[in-house]
Design a protein around this motif. Structure first.
Motif, short mmCIF file in Angstrom:
data_model
loop_
_atom_site.label_atom_id
_atom_site.label_comp_id
_atom_site.label_asym_id
_atom_site.label_seq_id
_atom_site.Cartn_x
_atom_site.Cartn_y
_atom_site.Cartn_z
N ALA A 61 0.83 -1.20 0.00
CA ALA A 61 0.00 0.00 0.00
C ALA A 61 0.87 1.25 0.00
CB ALA A 61 -0.93 -0.01 1.21
N VAL A 62 1.92 1.26 0.82
CA VAL A 62 2.81 2.42 0.88
C VAL A 62 3.53 2.59 -0.46
CG1 VAL A 62 4.88 3.35 1.99
CG2 VAL A 62 3.09 2.28 3.37
N ALA A 63 3.91 1.48 -1.08
CA ALA A 63 4.58 1.56 -2.37
C ALA A 63 3.68 2.21 -3.41
CB ALA A 63 5.01 0.16 -2.83
N ARG A 64 2.39 1.90 -3.39
CA ARG A 64 1.45 2.53 -4.34
C ARG A 64 1.35 4.03 -4.10
NH1 ARG A 64 -1.54 -2.27 -3.32
NH2 ARG A 64 -2.90 -1.18 -1.84
N VAL A 65 1.36 4.43 -2.82
CA VAL A 65 1.31 5.86 -2.50
C VAL A 65 2.55 6.55 -3.05
CG1 VAL A 65 1.35 7.55 -0.63
CG2 VAL A 65 -0.14 5.57 -0.46
N PHE A 66 3.72 5.96 -2.84
CA PHE A 66 4.95 6.57 -3.34
C PHE A 66 4.97 6.64 -4.86
CE2 PHE A 66 7.27 5.30 0.77
CZ PHE A 66 7.14 6.58 1.29
N GLU A 67 4.44 5.61 -5.53
CA GLU A 67 4.39 5.61 -6.99
C GLU A 67 3.47 6.73 -7.49
OE1 GLU A 67 4.86 4.73 -11.00
OE2 GLU A 67 6.08 4.35 -9.21
N ALA A 68 2.34 6.93 -6.78
CA ALA A 68 1.43 8.02 -7.17
C ALA A 68 2.11 9.37 -6.99
CB ALA A 68 0.15 7.95 -6.34
N LYS A 69 2.86 9.52 -5.93
CA LYS A 69 3.57 10.78 -5.69
C LYS A 69 4.62 11.03 -6.79
CE LYS A 69 3.13 11.12 -0.62
NZ LYS A 69 2.80 12.55 -0.51
N ARG A 70 5.28 9.94 -7.23
CA ARG A 70 6.29 10.09 -8.27
C ARG A 70 5.66 10.50 -9.59
NH1 ARG A 70 8.16 7.61 -12.42
NH2 ARG A 70 6.70 5.88 -12.21
N ARG A 71 4.51 9.93 -9.90
CA ARG A 71 3.84 10.22 -11.18
C ARG A 71 3.21 11.60 -11.19
NH1 ARG A 71 -0.36 5.71 -12.26
NH2 ARG A 71 -0.67 6.98 -14.13
N PHE A 72 2.77 12.08 -10.03
CA PHE A 72 2.08 13.37 -9.97
C PHE A 72 2.77 14.27 -8.95
CE2 PHE A 72 -1.06 10.09 -11.03
CZ PHE A 72 -1.48 10.54 -12.27
N PRO A 73 3.95 14.76 -9.27
CA PRO A 73 4.69 15.57 -8.31
C PRO A 73 3.97 16.91 -8.06
CG PRO A 73 5.74 15.66 -10.45
CD PRO A 73 4.65 14.62 -10.56
N ALA A 74 4.11 17.42 -6.87
CA ALA A 74 3.51 18.71 -6.51
C ALA A 74 4.44 19.42 -5.55
CB ALA A 74 2.14 18.51 -5.87
#
Length: 226
Positions: free
Chosen positions: A6-19
């Motif tokens: 679950a944490v890995a998916r969160v980090f992947e989402a952050k990488r794809r959509f940086p803010a």
């Protein structure tokens, strides 16, 4: 393993959509702006409602000898109304004598209030009693009810301010001058002080009917003295 995925998916989402890292203080610069403070002051001023008024009581003057009775529906280490108390003191030549009554107050605590009534111009009763949903009754300390009855019999000039439940006007008919403020926020406490001393006009209207006292939409308009 489930948590790691679950944490890995969160980090992947952050990488794809940086803010950009948000400024956590930015919102406070907006909501606490001078314009918003001015609007809050105006809302508080326009909400204050003079439900009933005895002759020759308002506005209060700097020379008024005032006794302040603070009524709370719950015992507290720090009684409510500190902002209101400071606002009163700032406007009076002599600071008010203050008493606090709550559900734990005993009958003997009312006696000093009776004695104070003989050496004052106005008795101000501040009611910090909240609206309680589903209780079917008003939670008013018995000591406070007794104090108002005693003061009414003494002939003292009484002013009541409800910083919460407006229906107390029906419970305490002895408060011949009665102001409804609907809330105990610091901005409301300051607005009530200005209104009592004639620094601001009173134009509020009741949003509810108080049975036997006043109809919804009523309110006594009081202009600033010239």
């Amino acid at each position: 393993e489930v948590l790691d995925r679950a944490v890995a998916r969160v980090f992947e989402a952050k990488r794809r959509f940086p803010a950009a890292i948000p400024d956590l203080e930015a919102a406070f610069h907006v909501v606490d702006s001078p314009e918003h403070r001015a609007l809050a002051d105006e809302i508080a001023r326009r909400a204050i409602t003079l439900v009933r008024e005895a002759p020759a009581v308002l506005p209060l003057a700097r020379s008024t000898r005032l006794v302040h009775v603070v009524v709370s529906d719950a015992p507290a280490a720090n009684p409510p109304g500190s902002d209101f108390g400071r606002a009163l003191t700032a406007r009076l030549a002599s600071p008010p004598q203050t008493f606090v009554l709550d559900p734990k107050s005993r009958a003997e605590e009312v006696e000093p209030i009776r004695d104070a009534a003989s050496n004052t111009d106005v008795m101000l009763v501040s009611l910090f009693v909240r609206v309680r949903t589903g209780s079917g009754r008003l939670v008013l300390p018995e000591a406070a009810r007794a104090a108002v009855e005693i003061l009414t019999a003494s002939g003292a000039k009484l002013v009541g301010v409800s910083f919460g439940n407006p229906y107390l006007a029906a419970e305490l008919p002895g408060l011949a001058t009665y102001v409804a403020a609907y809330g105990d926020q610091p901005v409301m406490q300051s607005a009530v002080a200005r209104a009592l001393f004639g620094e601001a006009e009173i134009t509020g209207r009741l949003p509810v009917t108080i049975p036997g006292v006043a109809e919804r939409g009523s309110g006594i308009v009081k202009a600033r003295p010239r």
